[in-house]
Write an enzyme that holds these catalytic residues in place. Structure first.
Site, PDB file in Angstrom:
ATOM      1  N   ASP A  15       0.891  -1.148   0.000  1.00 24.78           N
ATOM      2  CA  ASP A  15       0.000   0.000   0.000  1.00 24.78           C
ATOM      3  C   ASP A  15       0.936   1.206   0.000  1.00 24.78           C
ATOM      4  O   ASP A  15       2.137   1.068   0.261  1.00 24.78           O
ATOM      5  CB  ASP A  15      -0.871  -0.045   1.271  1.00 24.78           C
ATOM      6  N   ASP A  17      -0.033   4.995   1.183  1.00 29.54           N
ATOM      7  CA  ASP A  17      -0.245   5.951   2.274  1.00 29.54           C
ATOM      8  C   ASP A  17      -0.094   5.295   3.641  1.00 29.54           C
ATOM      9  O   ASP A  17      -0.724   4.275   3.924  1.00 29.54           O
ATOM     10  CB  ASP A  17      -1.630   6.588   2.151  1.00 29.54           C
TER      11      ASP A  17
END
Length: 178
Positions: A15, A17
């Site tokens: 991922d 963020d």
């Protein structure tokens, strides 16, 4: 060392963020963005700087040096900002985006992201390792068999090494039950 101790995932998926960098690129970054003149960072329209967590560039470089594919799976509402950040941040003397084999960056379920990663690479789900800061995304482990690693303060070497061990155990369990 037994065979399971020597194996590695064929692809490691991150991922973005709060996993690779300490912000949400769709709310904390105000475009346009550019590369910082002084740091391996980006600067937004208000002068705010943002960079990878400390260990991230080394970990990604390590994966690529060892022939392991790298992918991003992010459900951000600002995919253009995320991709621009990856093109402006560097790992060594190359753009970070050059280290990623696949970018699945758009709103939607991580199940969809992983379905496309599987289709594009042919890599089976148990051969994937996924780092994410949101526990809801553990659904990829329950539904697909991807090993999920929960990230609390960015990807670090300690977390990475623990994740490899957890992935090996996960893979061995899945192999022995099938």
């Amino acid at each position: 060392m037994g065979k399971s101790e020597q194996t590695f995932p064929k692809i490691v998926v991150f991922d973005l963020d709060y996993t690779l960098w300490p912000c949400w690129c769709d709310t904390h970054i105000s475009p346009p963005i550019s590369r910082s003149n002084t740091e391996n960072a980006i600067v937004d329209r208000y002068g705010s700087e943002m960079a990878f967590y400390k260990d991230v560039p080394e970990i990604i470089a390590h994966l690529k040096q060892n022939g392991i594919k790298v992918a991003a799976a992010s459900r951000t509402c600002a995919p253009d900002v995320a991709k621009k950040m990856l093109s402006l941040l560097h790992i060594g003397d190359k753009r970070a985006s050059d280290y990623f084999d696949i970018l699945e960056i758009y709103p939607g379920s991580k199940i969809t992201h992983f379905t496309f990663i599987h289709k594009q690479t042919g890599i089976e789900y148990p051969d994937m390792l996924f780092f994410d800061d949101e526990t809801r995304n553990k659904e990829v482990e329950h539904r697909l068999g991807v090993k999920f690693m929960f990230v609390t303060e960015g990807v670090t070497w300690n977390l990475f090494h623990r994740a490899i061990e957890d992935w090996r155990e996960h893979k061995q369990q899945r192999t022995s039950t099938s």
